[in-house]
Design a protein around this motif. Sequence first.
Motif, PDB file in Angstrom:
ATOM      1  N   ALA A 286       2.369   1.590  -3.357  1.00  0.00           N
ATOM      2  CA  ALA A 286       1.398   1.971  -4.379  1.00  0.00           C
ATOM      3  C   ALA A 286       1.299   3.485  -4.500  1.00  0.00           C
ATOM      4  O   ALA A 286       1.221   4.036  -5.604  1.00  0.00           O
ATOM      5  CB  ALA A 286       0.033   1.365  -4.052  1.00  0.00           C
ATOM      6  N   GLY A 287       1.309   4.159  -3.345  1.00  0.00           N
ATOM      7  CA  GLY A 287       1.283   5.618  -3.388  1.00  0.00           C
ATOM      8  C   GLY A 287       2.510   6.189  -4.072  1.00  0.00           C
ATOM      9  O   GLY A 287       2.432   7.166  -4.819  1.00  0.00           O
TER      10      GLY A 287
ATOM     11  N   VAL B 209       2.168   5.793  -7.854  1.00  0.00           N
ATOM     12  CA  VAL B 209       1.303   6.837  -8.396  1.00  0.00           C
ATOM     13  C   VAL B 209       2.106   8.122  -8.610  1.00  0.00           C
ATOM     14  O   VAL B 209       1.960   8.813  -9.627  1.00  0.00           O
ATOM     15  CB  VAL B 209       0.105   7.086  -7.462  1.00  0.00           C
ATOM     16  CG1 VAL B 209      -0.667   8.339  -7.876  1.00  0.00           C
ATOM     17  CG2 VAL B 209      -0.826   5.873  -7.451  1.00  0.00           C
TER      18      VAL B 209
ATOM     19  N   VAL C 294      -5.471   5.527 -11.251  1.00  0.00           N
ATOM     20  CA  VAL C 294      -5.244   6.979 -11.249  1.00  0.00           C
ATOM     21  C   VAL C 294      -5.078   7.507 -12.672  1.00  0.00           C
ATOM     22  O   VAL C 294      -5.495   8.633 -12.977  1.00  0.00           O
ATOM     23  CB  VAL C 294      -4.023   7.328 -10.378  1.00  0.00           C
ATOM     24  CG1 VAL C 294      -3.686   8.814 -10.482  1.00  0.00           C
ATOM     25  CG2 VAL C 294      -4.293   6.952  -8.921  1.00  0.00           C
TER      26      VAL C 294
ATOM     27  N   SER D 141       0.826  -1.209   0.000  1.00  0.00           N
ATOM     28  CA  SER D 141       0.000   0.000   0.000  1.00  0.00           C
ATOM     29  C   SER D 141       0.859   1.257   0.000  1.00  0.00           C
ATOM     30  O   SER D 141       0.585   2.219  -0.727  1.00  0.00           O
ATOM     31  CB  SER D 141      -0.929   0.004   1.216  1.00  0.00           C
ATOM     32  OG  SER D 141      -1.806  -1.096   1.185  1.00  0.00           O
TER      33      SER D 141
ATOM     34  N   ALA E 226      -2.805   0.630  -8.811  1.00  0.00           N
ATOM     35  CA  ALA E 226      -2.987   2.021  -8.383  1.00  0.00           C
ATOM     36  C   ALA E 226      -2.684   2.991  -9.520  1.00  0.00           C
ATOM     37  O   ALA E 226      -3.426   3.954  -9.755  1.00  0.00           O
ATOM     38  CB  ALA E 226      -2.088   2.319  -7.184  1.00  0.00           C
TER      39      ALA E 226
ATOM     40  N   GLY F 298      -4.422   9.675  -5.158  1.00  0.00           N
ATOM     41  CA  GLY F 298      -3.940   8.302  -5.225  1.00  0.00           C
ATOM     42  C   GLY F 298      -2.853   8.038  -4.203  1.00  0.00           C
ATOM     43  O   GLY F 298      -2.818   6.974  -3.566  1.00  0.00           O
TER      44      GLY F 298
ATOM     45  N   THR G 109      -4.473   3.301   3.272  1.00  0.00           N
ATOM     46  CA  THR G 109      -4.645   1.848   3.242  1.00  0.00           C
ATOM     47  C   THR G 109      -3.552   1.163   4.044  1.00  0.00           C
ATOM     48  O   THR G 109      -3.794   0.196   4.778  1.00  0.00           O
ATOM     49  CB  THR G 109      -4.642   1.329   1.796  1.00  0.00           C
ATOM     50  OG1 THR G 109      -5.666   1.979   1.044  1.00  0.00           O
ATOM     51  CG2 THR G 109      -4.883  -0.177   1.760  1.00  0.00           C
TER      52      THR G 109
ATOM     53  N   GLY H 245      -3.148   5.344  -0.923  1.00  0.00           N
ATOM     54  CA  GLY H 245      -2.183   4.288  -0.625  1.00  0.00           C
ATOM     55  C   GLY H 245      -1.694   4.372   0.812  1.00  0.00           C
ATOM     56  O   GLY H 245      -1.620   3.347   1.512  1.00  0.00           O
TER      57      GLY H 245
END
Length: 404
Positions: free
Chosen positions: A225-226, A229, A360, A222, A356, A374, A381, A378
């Motif tokens: 993932a950010g 993005v 986005v 998670s 992700a 986005g 989460t 992340g």
Amino acid sequence: MPLTRYLKMALILGLISAIGPFAIDMYLPALPDIGQSLGAEVGQVQLTLTVFFLALGSGQLLYGPVSDMVGRKPPLYFGLGLFALASIGCAVTTDVQTLIALRFMQGLGAAAGMVIPRAVVRDMHTGTEAARMMALLMLVFSVSPILAPLAGSGVIALTGWRGVFWCVALAAAAGLLLINRALKETRGPEQRVASSLGSALSAYGVLLRDRHFLGLVGISASVMAGFFVFLAGSPFVFINHYGVTPVQYSLAFSLNAISFIGASQLTAPLGKRFGLVPLVKFAASAAGVFMVSLLLFYLLGGDSMVVLMALYFVASGFMGLVIPTASVLALDRHGPIAGTASALMGTLQMMGGAAAMGIVSLFANGKPMPMVAGMAAGALTGVALTWLTFGGAQTPGAKPVRTV
């Protein structure tokens, strides 16, 4: 292990791990130019990143078990060879569809360099010693997002965006030489006897039923993932929206990498003093607070590159504490199947990041808001999974779970 041997092994593993990410970070400043050169839209250009991550994730599912069966070095030879050939193809392509396909092949090759070094670390160490080695590995690995965008900007200025792919092909060739000359096999024949396709499938079953393992993987996935993005959106936001040059963008991008690297080197001493689990709880929560603050700034009408850089700089530091620590905790109880566990962890991380980025990209318009939303999603989460995973779960260091 003496410090010099720690540093030598971390340098070798870090350089091998960095080859794939180098192919991402080095060409980030060229994304707008690639779109113009190939007549592609923003979404199509971002897809070259998405498919790379998809391949980087799915390929690890194969390399991990194979490395348990045949040793760590043979899959590295195959993977980096495939990466080099695909890089050459990317350098000479004339349309975005072919570039997307070749980037997928490039990601499949790079997957070997992502999964196997983590398994090598687990072959050699556990607990805080593994955290120490992982932090050193990430120190070398994380040089990529500092130097690669700057190097990419220089290469692009001299040769255009195609020169980037020739450079990463040469890096892969250097990686093959390094594996041959400097990396020792850490998975001996006696350890491979029980490894087979059947045992690999059984091991994946064990891992998928281990909620603690999945929770730890989810935390790091998670948070990453950010970051993915940010990787996909930041070139367009910084260069097109805020009007910086590719070189200035590279410098801005490097600041976040410096924050991540610096914090990651504190994982072992902080883990020894406070414990690895409390460290993950605190760092993940702190990263979430700063990312929510950034999202609120834009929701309330703010639009400042300085604020974006400042808040994400701090959040990146906390992410540098979360990712290596959560990764070590996830592998800690699965030493006999370290390659398979590392593969599943890497796959879920990359798939989460690719998903992700794909979501986005549907809302991408070159402005900060879709990207920031986005990134914050992340981080939040990750916070939720952190407290769910450690709320009453069995703590690491307990008796290892049965693996086969």
